[in-house]
Write an enzyme that holds these catalytic residues in place. Structure first.
Site, short mmCIF file in Angstrom:
data_model
loop_
_atom_site.label_atom_id
_atom_site.label_comp_id
_atom_site.label_asym_id
_atom_site.label_seq_id
_atom_site.Cartn_x
_atom_site.Cartn_y
_atom_site.Cartn_z
N SER B 156 30.52 46.33 -0.23
CA SER B 156 29.89 46.69 1.04
C SER B 156 29.54 45.41 1.82
O SER B 156 30.41 44.56 2.00
CB SER B 156 28.66 47.55 0.75
OG SER B 156 28.17 48.14 1.92
N ASP B 321 34.88 57.31 0.04
CA ASP B 321 33.96 56.48 0.82
C ASP B 321 34.20 56.75 2.31
O ASP B 321 35.24 56.40 2.84
CB ASP B 321 34.22 55.00 0.50
CG ASP B 321 33.23 54.07 1.18
OD1 ASP B 321 32.44 54.52 2.03
OD2 ASP B 321 33.26 52.86 0.85
N HIS B 354 30.67 55.89 -0.96
CA HIS B 354 30.47 54.45 -0.81
C HIS B 354 29.81 53.85 -2.05
O HIS B 354 30.09 52.70 -2.42
CB HIS B 354 29.62 54.20 0.43
CG HIS B 354 29.48 52.76 0.79
ND1 HIS B 354 30.57 51.97 1.10
CD2 HIS B 354 28.39 51.95 0.89
CE1 HIS B 354 30.14 50.74 1.38
NE2 HIS B 354 28.85 50.70 1.25
#
Lengths: 377, 377
Positions: B156, B321, B354
């Site tokens: 991320s 995600d 995610h």
């Protein structure tokens, strides 16, 4: 050539017979504010009820007038689909728009006086459900002398009402137009709604729902709720196209002021909404969404739940709608097909996400137009 | 057989040379808190920097000890991937975890004393960017005597740092592992971040960022921000599977209390986070995400922007995600391929959205393991 319905004005129906709500409480009496467009025919067979979504109301089409009788800028939220020569053709149909119970546009709601205290209901106004709305709308149909609607129609939460009508009053609705809806909310849908509610409930100016008495409004919480909601109404692609990553002012300011255009847009939408909408209404509208689940009493078997409907159906979904994706509409279609019920389904390519149902999409309007043209009066 | 790194303790490096930030301000001095696992080899060629995401910190692996030297329940956030025989193999690599500037876990941040006033920086702590973090991490590399990292790695926002390292210091990173990231945020990503920020900024207890002096914390706003964030970390399917529409307590209460399990889960996550995290840090972490856009100075041509990287790349994305979908990772891959740069790409089927990058997904860990095994020391 099509034309709109011109200047319109609302009416108010007062109901004195108590309404028992699904949650167990009883409204001793209530008002419903509504508008109508077109003429009811002698057989009273040409009436279409338009149900509104989360932030909608009875003002579906046309413009309201100012004190001098001149048209204002206050155009109905579905004006593009209602009028002479439009899909909801006022030359043929008698269209009824109604503000739902618990609303904040004239019908009895949290800001109305509680007969028990004389003060605004506030937090004490009951939680209302889609079933309750349909029950109250049936009272309005009685009031207007309409035994059966030619059609009940709505988008999003309005589509859920159109579906519920066929279950609550199978004999009273001949066609149901269920647009951009779902047979129940997903956990993700509920999650977004709950964050929106928490934003309102945790605003110090909410005062447990009794803010009217304090002369304040939970503007901040309502604004956050609307900003969040708005993200889920648009499509990712549409946002990218409309706003991209464009900065509103040249370079980054390295502050928390508005920088990107999407921020400016969302904050504007939030501010505008928070300035006029009622927080208690917003809480109840989202809760009605969460509770809607006609299959719940049928071991989650939607086909069994819908079996008692006698209506014909038009179900419409939009390709970029990720709030209620086409998959969710297809659940309704599959259940109806499974039962051998009459259903037409259209999946419209549209860039506008969930909001597509409000847009002037030619293909979408053509489908509604073609469907309603074959409705016998 | 694999085993974790056992009891760990943090160290603090103090830097006295001023750091000029991208936003124009200068930090006269700063601390970075870090942990290390494994041994730096004599050639200092086996070091891997692990960069953290929005709510992460330096405590990547192992457990911290209590005052008696006993392990606590405080396990590192990426413990499942670091240790003897694990993908980030401490028998082979020297792993460094660092808390970023602006953080709230020991490194200099908004709660640290502002040397100009002696009081906490609060709102006056500058907005920091991914580039600033990488610049400060380079100081830490100097401090540790590491000329070039064998690899820089993160998920991320951490993946964005791994990518930025190859651009800021092409000679100092041999491999970059960019996991569940994007080359820049979409308008929708920015929109979610802005609603989260607005929740904090509009909390009356935020006091314009100077809440420390008032002895309060904007818990309510931070809680909303985290609840919202959490929705975007999970996949819709995962939520459906984990929570469905199950009611926490039998039937609906027709109130705004917790009813659905997803509400209970989200509020718990929000409360837990709001109890410990710093609101000013949260604001800055989301802003660093929004600003990250290496192609901005190259007319949005990502390939040109990445051309100066000399690293080899492993890019990993996860099927469910929707915050940073595989499409976004592929933008990075396509740019690198276009340039003829060395890149491996893995798209992992995972149900965890995610958050997958934090999970013990066997296929995902096998890819990282295989990649790192061929890294020459």
């Amino acid at each position: 050539m099509s034309s709109g319905v011109g200047i319109v004005s609302a009416q108010c129906a007062h109901f004195t017979q108590p309404l028992e709500l699904k949650g167990g409480s009883v409204l001793p009496a209530f008002d419903l504010v509504y508008e109508t467009y077109g003429m009811l025919n002698a057989a009273k067979s040409n009436a279409i009820l338009v149900c509104h979504a989360l932030s909608g109301h009875h003002h579906v089409a046309g413009r309201t007038a100012d004190e001098f009788g001149k048209p204002t800028a206050n155009v109905g939220w579905w004006d593009n689909i209602v009028g002479s020569g439009r899909p909801l053709d006022t030359d043929r149909f008698y269209i009824v728009g109604v503000n739902n119970l618990g609303g904040c546009h004239g019908s009895t709601g949290p800001a109305s006086p509680n007969p028990a205290t004389g003060k605004p209901w506030g937090a004490d106004f009951p939680v209302v459900t889609v079933e309750d709305w349909v029950a109250s709308q049936a009272r309005l149909a009685d009031h207007l002398g309409i035994d059966a609607w030619a059609a009940v129609m709505g988008g999003s939460l309005g589509g859920m009402q159109a579906l519920q009508w066929t279950l609550s009053f199978p004999e009273r609705v001949r066609h149901s137009l269920v647009i951009a809806a779902a047979p129940k909310l997903s956990a993700e849908n509920i999650a977004f709604n709950d964050v929106a509610r928490q934003a309102i409930l945790s605003d110090p100016e909410f005062h447990g729902g009794h803010f009217y008495e304090h002369g304040v409004r939970p503007v901040s919480g309502l604004r956050l709720a609307r900003m969040l909601g708005h993200i889920t109404y648009l499509s990712d692609d549409q946002m990218a196209e409309k706003f991209g990553r464009r900065l509103r002012v040249g370079a980054g300011s390295y502050s928390f002021d508005v920088e990107f255009e999407i921020e400016s847009y969302l904050r504007y939408q939030g501010d505008k909404f928070a300035g006029v909408f009622d927080a208690n209404t917003y809480l109840r509208m989202t809760k009605a969404l969460d509770y809607f689940d006609p299959a719940q009493d049928y071991e989650d078997d939607l086909a069994r739940a819908l079996a008692r409907a006698k209506s014909e159906f038009l179900v419409i979904a939009f390709s970029t709608d990720w709030r209620f994706s086409p998959d969710r509409s297809r659940e309704i279609v599959h259940a109806l097909v499974h039962n051998g019920q009459a259903v037409a389904y259209a999946e419209i390519n549209s860039a506008h996400g969930h909001d597509s149902f409000l847009m002037n999409e030619p293909h979408y309007h053509a489908v509604v137009d073609a469907y309603l043209k074959r409705v016998k009066l």
